[in-house]
Design a protein around this motif. Structure first.
Motif, PDB file in Angstrom:
ATOM      1  N   VAL A   8      51.791   7.775  13.934  1.00  0.00           N
ATOM      2  CA  VAL A   8      52.514   9.045  14.048  1.00  0.00           C
ATOM      3  C   VAL A   8      54.021   8.804  14.094  1.00  0.00           C
ATOM      4  CG1 VAL A   8      52.985  10.964  15.619  1.00  0.00           C
ATOM      5  CG2 VAL A   8      50.632  10.346  15.091  1.00  0.00           C
ATOM      6  N   LYS A   9      54.448   7.818  14.877  1.00  0.00           N
ATOM      7  CA  LYS A   9      55.883   7.532  14.995  1.00  0.00           C
ATOM      8  C   LYS A   9      56.450   6.993  13.688  1.00  0.00           C
ATOM      9  CE  LYS A   9      55.425   6.453  19.928  1.00  0.00           C
ATOM     10  NZ  LYS A   9      55.421   5.365  20.938  1.00  0.00           N
ATOM     11  N   THR A  10      55.744   6.064  13.066  1.00  0.00           N
ATOM     12  CA  THR A  10      56.223   5.445  11.828  1.00  0.00           C
ATOM     13  C   THR A  10      56.368   6.460  10.712  1.00  0.00           C
ATOM     14  OG1 THR A  10      55.160   3.358  12.429  1.00  0.00           O
ATOM     15  CG2 THR A  10      55.740   3.659  10.110  1.00  0.00           C
ATOM     16  N   ASN A  11      55.424   7.391  10.636  1.00  0.00           N
ATOM     17  CA  ASN A  11      55.443   8.387   9.562  1.00  0.00           C
ATOM     18  C   ASN A  11      56.159   9.674   9.953  1.00  0.00           C
ATOM     19  OD1 ASN A  11      53.610   7.381   7.182  1.00  0.00           O
ATOM     20  ND2 ASN A  11      52.548   6.776   9.051  1.00  0.00           N
ATOM     21  N   GLU A  12      56.841   9.631  11.112  1.00  0.00           N
ATOM     22  CA  GLU A  12      57.655  10.757  11.573  1.00  0.00           C
ATOM     23  C   GLU A  12      56.855  12.060  11.624  1.00  0.00           C
ATOM     24  OE1 GLU A  12      61.095  10.863   9.080  1.00  0.00           O
ATOM     25  OE2 GLU A  12      61.767   8.865   9.671  1.00  0.00           O
ATOM     26  N   LEU A  13      55.639  11.950  12.167  1.00  0.00           N
ATOM     27  CA  LEU A  13      54.788  13.127  12.320  1.00  0.00           C
ATOM     28  C   LEU A  13      54.991  13.802  13.670  1.00  0.00           C
ATOM     29  CD1 LEU A  13      51.450  11.744  10.827  1.00  0.00           C
ATOM     30  CD2 LEU A  13      52.828  13.576   9.862  1.00  0.00           C
ATOM     31  N   ALA A  14      55.680  13.153  14.575  1.00  0.00           N
ATOM     32  CA  ALA A  14      55.845  13.692  15.924  1.00  0.00           C
ATOM     33  C   ALA A  14      56.797  14.886  15.917  1.00  0.00           C
ATOM     34  CB  ALA A  14      56.360  12.613  16.861  1.00  0.00           C
ATOM     35  N   VAL A  15      56.396  15.952  16.589  1.00  0.00           N
ATOM     36  CA  VAL A  15      57.271  17.120  16.732  1.00  0.00           C
ATOM     37  C   VAL A  15      57.970  17.096  18.090  1.00  0.00           C
ATOM     38  CG1 VAL A  15      55.920  18.559  15.169  1.00  0.00           C
ATOM     39  CG2 VAL A  15      55.333  18.510  17.596  1.00  0.00           C
ATOM     40  N   ALA A  16      57.457  16.289  18.981  1.00  0.00           N
ATOM     41  CA  ALA A  16      58.078  16.130  20.301  1.00  0.00           C
ATOM     42  C   ALA A  16      57.628  14.807  20.890  1.00  0.00           C
ATOM     43  CB  ALA A  16      57.684  17.283  21.231  1.00  0.00           C
ATOM     44  N   LEU A  17      58.440  14.261  21.768  1.00  0.00           N
ATOM     45  CA  LEU A  17      58.095  13.025  22.467  1.00  0.00           C
ATOM     46  C   LEU A  17      58.103  13.303  23.966  1.00  0.00           C
ATOM     47  CD1 LEU A  17      60.236  10.460  20.425  1.00  0.00           C
ATOM     48  CD2 LEU A  17      57.768  10.831  20.271  1.00  0.00           C
ATOM     49  N   HIS A  18      56.996  12.964  24.644  1.00  0.00           N
ATOM     50  CA  HIS A  18      56.859  13.229  26.070  1.00  0.00           C
ATOM     51  C   HIS A  18      56.891  11.923  26.845  1.00  0.00           C
ATOM     52  CE1 HIS A  18      55.607  17.393  25.163  1.00  0.00           C
ATOM     53  NE2 HIS A  18      54.913  16.859  24.168  1.00  0.00           N
ATOM     54  N   GLU A  19      57.302  12.015  28.085  1.00  0.00           N
ATOM     55  CA  GLU A  19      57.273  10.827  28.926  1.00  0.00           C
ATOM     56  C   GLU A  19      55.831  10.438  29.195  1.00  0.00           C
ATOM     57  OE1 GLU A  19      59.519  10.941  32.477  1.00  0.00           O
ATOM     58  OE2 GLU A  19      61.360  11.651  31.527  1.00  0.00           O
ATOM     59  N   MET A  20      55.589   9.103  29.212  1.00  0.00           N
ATOM     60  CA  MET A  20      54.232   8.624  29.468  1.00  0.00           C
ATOM     61  C   MET A  20      53.829   8.913  30.900  1.00  0.00           C
ATOM     62  SD  MET A  20      53.870   4.977  27.479  1.00  0.00           S
ATOM     63  CE  MET A  20      52.215   4.787  28.149  1.00  0.00           C
ATOM     64  N   LYS A  21      52.537   9.241  31.079  1.00  0.00           N
ATOM     65  CA  LYS A  21      52.002   9.454  32.417  1.00  0.00           C
ATOM     66  C   LYS A  21      51.734   8.114  33.081  1.00  0.00           C
ATOM     67  CE  LYS A  21      49.568  13.755  31.246  1.00  0.00           C
ATOM     68  NZ  LYS A  21      48.238  14.418  31.208  1.00  0.00           N
ATOM     69  N   SER A  22      51.763   8.114  34.395  1.00  0.00           N
ATOM     70  CA  SER A  22      51.352   6.921  35.119  1.00  0.00           C
ATOM     71  C   SER A  22      49.845   6.771  34.979  1.00  0.00           C
ATOM     72  CB  SER A  22      51.715   7.039  36.604  1.00  0.00           C
ATOM     73  OG  SER A  22      50.962   8.083  37.205  1.00  0.00           O
ATOM     74  N   GLU A  23      49.313   5.592  35.309  1.00  0.00           N
ATOM     75  CA  GLU A  23      47.873   5.367  35.193  1.00  0.00           C
ATOM     76  C   GLU A  23      47.093   6.332  36.083  1.00  0.00           C
ATOM     77  OE1 GLU A  23      46.797   1.344  35.767  1.00  0.00           O
ATOM     78  OE2 GLU A  23      47.817   0.620  33.970  1.00  0.00           O
TER      79      GLU A  23
END
Length: 534
Positions: free
Chosen positions: A513-528
């Motif tokens: 998704v990142k490589t092909n620029e498909l992301a419309v938004a980026l969210h912070e990762m959740k903790s485990e």
């Protein structure tokens, strides 16, 4: 050229231009370097993913139709490489050029409607399906027999494309196709053909109709349409098409897939790894080929399955000899030769024969003969959730059973997957979850078997050259945990909560998704802890 495009990058071109050219050249350079080192099927898969083809399909307005086209094209290549394992890129390109020059198109079955409606299918598209009522229309000679001959053109077409009826093989191919069409009916089959062609000339029925009626008392009923129906049809053709209005494509594309979806352990594991993994692999099923490791594992599974079935079919319930086991393994490997490079095929053939001989010698005097293999379970409902699964082997001791799953590969890499929930992996390992999922399936199975344990049978030896069978004893707490996981994942899937990835660095689909620029938004990762809570 890649180096020059990078060198030419200046502030004038910061927003694209040369940057995009450099990126495209890098992708092409990477793909070219892989031509001699990967299978043709794997190369095509990487072309689809790395060049942006899948990206454009999944962001387009007609993503459903276009994904079907890409999938059928990929299936065509998969079938060709299965038939001709030595097929290479040059030969494939030549084949496609020939097909384009001769205007030979691949069939694209398109099914519309739902289970309670009428399904309009081509004969190719109906393979594997059955219906109570089947209406086979247009069985005239000018549809079935009058195909263009390529016999004098000096070339042969791909095996997966029907060419002419001038050859016996072609006649037999169409006869088999006709057989496919008429055997789709469970109870009622209606076959029809027209008396006249569109130009008013009399039309002949297909030779297969004549063969079907030969030697049998069967009447051909002549049907005449009501004149009013004919008039209305002519008027309809003169009218302009109504202006259609459709809902958003995403809803039309996803909802039918969700309606047919049943939870299985692979889909469950995929979702818990990454929702995008589930979305791409389990739900919309982007085109992908089997890896050499997966195909090797399937060859081992297939050989062992046939081995036990042949034992059950023998008069004295005797196991076949070791040569039979190895031959079945070799047969499967050669049937799926396209999944391997030449060196991979040689290595896996040697490995498979070696481990199967040692595996046979180790267990031939211990195997339980009261078994069922490749046992498929469907129509199980738990908490209103449909479940299904396929178990490699079930061993019986009265009503008590042991569920067995064969595993290939390095056993050391599997040990973490066998563990239940822990601090490192709050959701538990994939193999542990698989064992519990199978017990849940059988607990709700009408045969009322009592699952004593689930056993993972590693067909490849460990570092000490010893074979291992690892039993997973399943507790009530385990069943509660996995049942809850199934419920939570099912609810998220039904809510269409599968568009945000896990964000892990080694996640294939997040990186895709990142490589092909498909992301419309980026969210912070959740903790485990947050991820485990959902």
């Amino acid at each position: 050229m890649v180096d020059k495009t990078k060198d030419a990058q200046t502030s004038l071109f910061n927003e694209g231009g040369i940057t995009q050219v450099a990126k495209a050249m890098q992708v092409l350079e990477d793909l070219i370097s892989k031509v001699a080192n990967v299978t043709l099927l794997n190369l095509v898969e990487q072309i689809l993913q790395n060049t942006g083809i899948i990206q454009n399909v999944l962001t387009g307005k007609d993503k459903g139709f276009e994904l079907d086209m890409v999938s059928h094209f990929f299936d065509f290549i998969k079938e060709e490489t299965r038939r001709h394992p030595s097929l290479n890129l040059t030969a494939l390109v030549d084949m496609l050029k020939l097909m384009r020059r001769e205007d030979i198109r691949l069939p694209l079955p398109i099914t519309t409607g739902n289970e309670s409606g009428v399904n309009l299918l081509t004969t190719h598209g109906s393979k594997g399906l059955e219906f109570k009522h089947v209406f086979l229309a247009g069985t005239n000679a000018h549809y079935w027999e009058k195909k263009r001959s390529t016999a004098s053109a000096g070339y042969s077409l791909p095996d997966t494309v029907i060419n002419s009826l001038e050859h016996t093989d072609d006649k037999e191919e169409l006869r088999r196709l006709f057989y496919v069409a008429i055997t789709r009916a469970k109870q009622f089959l209606n076959i029809s053909y027209s008396q006249y062609k569109g130009d008013g000339k009399e039309a002949e029925p297909s030779q297969f109709i004549i063969e079907l009626l030969e030697g049998k008392e069967a009447a051909i009923e002549k049907m005449e349409l009501d004149p009013i129906v004919k008039t209305n049809y002519k008027l309809l053709r003169l009218q302009s098409a109504p202006m259609p209005e459709i809902s958003q494509m995403e809803e039309d594309f996803i909802q039918p897939k969700l309606e047919k979806f049943s939870m299985n352990v692979t889909a469950l594991n995929n979702y818990l790894k990454c929702p995008l993994h589930f979305y791409y692999n389990s739900l919309i099923r982007v085109p992908s080929g089997k890896s050499e490791a997966t195909t090797f594992g399937s060859a081992i599974h297939d050989a062992l399955n046939k081995f036990f079935k042949k034992m059950q079919d023998s008069a004295q319930s005797e196991f076949p000899d070791i040569q039979t086991l190895v031959q079945d393994f070799n047969y499967y490997m050669h049937r799926h030769r396209e999944a391997f490079t030449a060196q991979e095929f040689k290595d896996k053939m040697e490995l498979g024969e070696t481990v199967l001989i040692k595996y046979y010698e180790r267990y031939i005097n211990e195997w339980n003969k009261v078994v069922t293999t490749e046992y498929r379970i469907t129509n199980v409902v738990v908490n209103d959730i449909p479940l299904k699964g396929a178990i490699d082997k079930v061993e019986f001791n009265g009503k008590q059973v042991v569920v067995v799953d064969y595993k290939t590969g390095n056993i050391e890499n599997a040990r973490e997957k066998l563990k239940g929930p822990n601090d490192k992996n709050p959701n538990g390992g994939d193999y542990w979850r698989q064992a519990v999922f199978y017990k849940i399936l059988l607990n709700h199975h009408p045969k009322n078997w009592e699952v004593v344990s689930a056993e993972f049978d590693f067909v490849e030896p460990n570092k000490k050259k010893e074979f291992e069978k690892i039993a997973v004893n399943i507790t009530d707490a385990d069943i509660t945990t996995v049942t809850q996981q199934v419920k939570q994942v099912w609810e998220k899937i039904q809510q269409k909560d599968f568009y945000t990835g896990c964000g892990k660095e080694d996640c294939h689909w997040c990186n895709f998704v990142k490589t092909n620029e498909l992301a419309v938004a980026l969210h912070e990762m959740k903790s485990e802890e947050e991820a485990a809570e959902g």
